[in-house]
Design a protein around this motif. Structure first.
Motif, PDB file in Angstrom:
ATOM      1  N   ALA A  30      67.694 -33.059  85.448  1.00 10.37           N
ATOM      2  CA  ALA A  30      66.468 -33.042  84.639  1.00 10.37           C
ATOM      3  C   ALA A  30      65.822 -34.421  84.632  1.00 10.37           C
ATOM      4  N   VAL A  31      66.661 -35.448  84.507  1.00  9.08           N
ATOM      5  CA  VAL A  31      66.145 -36.822  84.497  1.00  9.08           C
ATOM      6  C   VAL A  31      65.594 -37.173  85.883  1.00  9.08           C
ATOM      7  N   GLU A  32      66.396 -36.894  86.916  1.00 15.92           N
ATOM      8  CA  GLU A  32      65.981 -37.231  88.288  1.00 15.92           C
ATOM      9  C   GLU A  32      64.675 -36.549  88.692  1.00 15.92           C
ATOM     10  N   LEU A  33      64.547 -35.272  88.295  1.00  8.88           N
ATOM     11  CA  LEU A  33      63.424 -34.481  88.802  1.00  8.88           C
ATOM     12  C   LEU A  33      62.294 -34.314  87.781  1.00  8.88           C
ATOM     13  N   GLY A  34      62.454 -34.945  86.621  1.00 12.96           N
ATOM     14  CA  GLY A  34      61.374 -34.888  85.634  1.00 12.96           C
ATOM     15  C   GLY A  34      61.180 -33.521  85.009  1.00 12.96           C
ATOM     16  N   TRP A  35      62.280 -32.777  84.822  1.00 11.04           N
ATOM     17  CA  TRP A  35      62.153 -31.482  84.167  1.00 11.04           C
ATOM     18  C   TRP A  35      61.773 -31.678  82.698  1.00 11.04           C
ATOM     19  N   THR A  36      61.193 -30.651  82.116  1.00  6.64           N
ATOM     20  CA  THR A  36      60.858 -30.669  80.700  1.00  6.64           C
ATOM     21  C   THR A  36      62.101 -30.259  79.913  1.00  6.64           C
TER      22      THR A  36
ATOM     23  N   GLY B  19      54.194 -31.571  70.172  1.00 10.89           N
ATOM     24  CA  GLY B  19      54.815 -32.748  70.798  1.00 10.89           C
ATOM     25  C   GLY B  19      54.783 -32.570  72.298  1.00 10.89           C
ATOM     26  N   PRO B  20      55.377 -33.499  73.042  1.00 10.70           N
ATOM     27  CA  PRO B  20      55.272 -33.486  74.501  1.00 10.70           C
ATOM     28  C   PRO B  20      55.872 -32.235  75.169  1.00 10.70           C
ATOM     29  N   THR B  21      56.928 -31.662  74.609  1.00  7.63           N
ATOM     30  CA  THR B  21      57.554 -30.493  75.246  1.00  7.63           C
ATOM     31  C   THR B  21      56.609 -29.298  75.187  1.00  7.63           C
ATOM     32  N   LYS B  22      56.152 -28.999  73.991  1.00  5.19           N
ATOM     33  CA  LYS B  22      55.204 -27.886  73.809  1.00  5.19           C
ATOM     34  C   LYS B  22      53.955 -28.144  74.648  1.00  5.19           C
ATOM     35  N   GLN B  23      53.496 -29.395  74.633  1.00  3.78           N
ATOM     36  CA  GLN B  23      52.275 -29.729  75.366  1.00  3.78           C
ATOM     37  C   GLN B  23      52.456 -29.505  76.866  1.00  3.78           C
ATOM     38  N   ALA B  24      53.640 -29.882  77.392  1.00  2.00           N
ATOM     39  CA  ALA B  24      53.894 -29.715  78.831  1.00  2.00           C
ATOM     40  C   ALA B  24      53.853 -28.239  79.213  1.00  2.00           C
TER      41      ALA B  24
ATOM     42  N   GLY C  63      66.476 -22.767  81.833  1.00  2.00           N
ATOM     43  CA  GLY C  63      67.925 -22.636  81.813  1.00  2.00           C
ATOM     44  C   GLY C  63      68.522 -23.678  80.898  1.00  2.00           C
ATOM     45  N   ASN C  64      69.843 -23.767  80.882  1.00  2.00           N
ATOM     46  CA  ASN C  64      70.467 -24.785  80.043  1.00  2.00           C
ATOM     47  C   ASN C  64      71.732 -25.361  80.640  1.00  2.00           C
ATOM     48  N   ALA C  65      72.204 -24.819  81.751  1.00  2.76           N
ATOM     49  CA  ALA C  65      73.558 -25.175  82.192  1.00  2.76           C
ATOM     50  C   ALA C  65      73.598 -25.531  83.668  1.00  2.76           C
ATOM     51  N   ASP C  66      74.751 -26.054  84.083  1.00  3.64           N
ATOM     52  CA  ASP C  66      74.923 -26.427  85.488  1.00  3.64           C
ATOM     53  C   ASP C  66      74.722 -25.234  86.425  1.00  3.64           C
ATOM     54  N   VAL C  67      75.092 -24.048  85.960  1.00  5.43           N
ATOM     55  CA  VAL C  67      74.926 -22.855  86.817  1.00  5.43           C
ATOM     56  C   VAL C  67      73.468 -22.447  86.976  1.00  5.43           C
ATOM     57  N   ASP C  68      72.577 -23.138  86.247  1.00  5.45           N
ATOM     58  CA  ASP C  68      71.142 -22.849  86.369  1.00  5.45           C
ATOM     59  C   ASP C  68      70.419 -23.830  87.291  1.00  5.45           C
ATOM     60  N   VAL C  69      71.125 -24.863  87.750  1.00 11.92           N
ATOM     61  CA  VAL C  69      70.459 -25.973  88.455  1.00 11.92           C
ATOM     62  C   VAL C  69      69.656 -25.482  89.655  1.00 11.92           C
ATOM     63  N   GLU C  70      70.245 -24.647  90.492  1.00 13.84           N
ATOM     64  CA  GLU C  70      69.531 -24.209  91.709  1.00 13.84           C
ATOM     65  C   GLU C  70      68.282 -23.408  91.363  1.00 13.84           C
ATOM     66  N   MET C  71      68.372 -22.560  90.350  1.00 12.73           N
ATOM     67  CA  MET C  71      67.186 -21.781  89.954  1.00 12.73           C
ATOM     68  C   MET C  71      66.104 -22.723  89.435  1.00 12.73           C
ATOM     69  N   LEU C  72      66.492 -23.711  88.649  1.00 14.72           N
ATOM     70  CA  LEU C  72      65.521 -24.655  88.101  1.00 14.72           C
ATOM     71  C   LEU C  72      64.900 -25.494  89.221  1.00 14.72           C
ATOM     72  N   GLU C  73      65.721 -25.908  90.192  1.00 11.05           N
ATOM     73  CA  GLU C  73      65.201 -26.671  91.327  1.00 11.05           C
ATOM     74  C   GLU C  73      64.208 -25.861  92.152  1.00 11.05           C
ATOM     75  N   SER C  74      64.398 -24.543  92.158  1.00  9.98           N
ATOM     76  CA  SER C  74      63.560 -23.695  93.013  1.00  9.98           C
ATOM     77  C   SER C  74      62.179 -23.441  92.404  1.00  9.98           C
ATOM     78  N   ALA C  75      61.983 -23.855  91.137  1.00 10.59           N
ATOM     79  CA  ALA C  75      60.715 -23.580  90.445  1.00 10.59           C
ATOM     80  C   ALA C  75      59.785 -24.788  90.467  1.00 10.59           C
ATOM     81  N   GLN C  76      58.496 -24.544  90.294  1.00  6.79           N
ATOM     82  CA  GLN C  76      57.533 -25.647  90.157  1.00  6.79           C
ATOM     83  C   GLN C  76      57.705 -26.348  88.820  1.00  6.79           C
ATOM     84  N   PHE C  77      57.953 -25.549  87.779  1.00  5.37           N
ATOM     85  CA  PHE C  77      58.087 -26.091  86.427  1.00  5.37           C
ATOM     86  C   PHE C  77      59.446 -25.666  85.884  1.00  5.37           C
ATOM     87  N   ALA C  78      60.270 -26.653  85.532  1.00  3.92           N
ATOM     88  CA  ALA C  78      61.617 -26.341  85.043  1.00  3.92           C
ATOM     89  C   ALA C  78      61.769 -26.783  83.598  1.00  3.92           C
TER      90      ALA C  78
END
Lengths: 301, 301
Positions: free
Chosen positions: A277-283, A12-17, A237-252
């Motif tokens: 995730a919605v705003e930045l198009g994270w997988t 599906g799209p997640t695995k594919q991404a 990641g999965n939580a609010d405390v992961d947001v900055e780490m996820l933002e810092s990556a090319q692929f989240a």
């Protein structure tokens, strides 16, 4: 992709991404990532294993704090012991939203508990706990709650010359006890909230202090940069405390806990992450739809 | 051993001791070391490149401090700027013997100088310096002063599944600029005295403070343990500030600077290390006798 490298992921799209990003990263052309830059980083609690009703390390720590309160009842009046006695789950689950002095009190309590102990003593205590204690509702050992699809992803990344790090708010030395056998990640690739150790008489001993701050929020990219000299190209990641780490990556990659039947269904502590995730198009990983198997170790090969 | 893996090492007891230790470590039987435990750690200044008349990073830093004193002459009255103006080489060469307040003043000055800069800005400045500045007496670029035998040893260890770390009193971020190309060591395997960085607006910025203490003396095994969760099985150094790291390893290599013709001849700052080498039976490298070639990069293959 190696045959069945991500066998527990439903097509599906997640695995594919994921496959597309990694395949592009290692292929000549636009999107190629030099080997040196291939750093991937994953949160642990809620990303690599279950964190309900609380991250497993709390169970480990609470057993010691309970003994400390028994030995010194005066502790019961102050945090974090008070929250433990009163079964105040929200205090611990929402730790990152507490005021800095409270957060420091919890960090200090963690550090103090094992002051004076050697790595060997601490590791033996964690090992005993891992081998004997079971999850309160699922009735399996905590290491039985590691997500098989994520173990496959770690292996797949490593096969593509990514260096995979775990970057967790949890205890660095706690995770390092099982990192190599469970995740296939060397201890030096495990980053977390850290106790301070001193070298004395030829051995390391816990000083009772901590080194650096809590590894949550902006602390995650800060710890990652300090340890590796880079920000990650892929982060999970999965939580609010992961947001900055996820933002810092090319692929989240954001794990969404939407499977009450096989795991847990909750969004507490991840509202901001889901928004970003919605705003930045994270997988976004739907455990329900994207994982055909949730728990268990990966076979050899 | 791969043919000519240690070609710049003269056959003899030193080379033999290294080959024996590494061969035994990877062979089934007594002395075998599991892959996970194969951590090797080397000091940098005086161990991987020349440190006379002062470790090269001082040259880099002094250029900035001189500009700071020009802009603010009042600085000339206090350390470390005073020592710079007065060409007080002993102040910097014996930094580890200064009182803690003086050491802290030097650390603070380092940290303050690049406060507010990003890794990209700092790295570009180091790169410019590496590409343009020459050693005051040897008249070569500083990267021309890297010891070829040590580069061969790093490669040989890596070929035997050792993870090689550099653990230096010098600046972590300074070394990370050239670590990958020069040493063949990823940035995350470079440990040193560290500036503090904060994550803000999607990027890392130097806060102006430092993270942890000076990476010298007992700080070396402490930094190594914090970064890797282990103490090294093999360590190499040359100075008194390396003694604790060398003591913490199973196999210790001490570089003795006894070759005034090809490099430098000195024992200042290494008296205690040489004593401990004798007491503990460390393997001592005589540059004069054990290295047939001193400087230069290693060829491919």
């Amino acid at each position: 992709m190696a045959h069945n490298a991500l066998a527990s992921w439903t097509d599906g799209p997640t695995k594919q991404a994921l496959v597309d990003f990694i395949t592009t990263a290692v292929s000549p052309g636009p999107g190629f990532i030099p080997v040196a830059d291939r750093i991937a980083a994953f949160d642990n609690d809620g990303t690599l294993w279950s964190e309900q009703p609380l991250p497993p390390q709390f169970d480990f720590v609470f057993r010691r704090w309970s003994m400390e309160v028994e030995a010194d009842p005066a502790l019961a009046g102050r945090q974090p012991y008070k929250a433990l006695i009163e079964h105040d789950r929200d205090f611990f689950a929402g730790l990152e939203t507490q005021d800095p002095a409270t957060v420091q009190a919890v960090l200090d309590a963690f550090s103090r508990t094992w002051a004076g102990s050697t790595p060997e003593e601490f590791d033996a205590e964690v090992t005993r706990w891992l081998e004997t204690v079971r999850h309160p509702t699922l009735n399996v050992r905590y290491l039985g709650l590691v997500y098989r699809p994520m173990l496959e992803l770690i292996k797949y990344l490593q096969a593509n010359e990514f260096r995979v790090f775990v970057c967790s708010g949890g205890g660095r030395d706690f995770m390092r006890v099982f990192a190599e056998e469970t995740w296939g990640i060397h201890k030096e690739n495990v980053i977390g909230t850290a106790a301070d150790f001193r070298y004395s008489d030829g051995r390391m001993v816990r000083s009772g202090g901590s080194l650096g701050g809590l590894d949550i929020g902006p602390g995650k990219p800060e710890h990652l940069f300090a340890q590796t000299g880079r920000l990650p190209v892929l982060a999970g990641g999965n939580a609010d405390v992961d947001v900055e780490m996820l933002e810092s990556a090319q692929f989240a990659l954001l794990v969404n806990h939407d499977d009450g039947a096989r795991e847990f269904e909750y969004t507490a502590g991840s509202g901001r992450a889901i928004e970003r995730a919605v705003e930045l198009g994270w997988t976004v990983v739907s455990i329900k739809n994207d994982w055909n198997t949730v728990f268990g170790p990966v076979g050899p090969g």
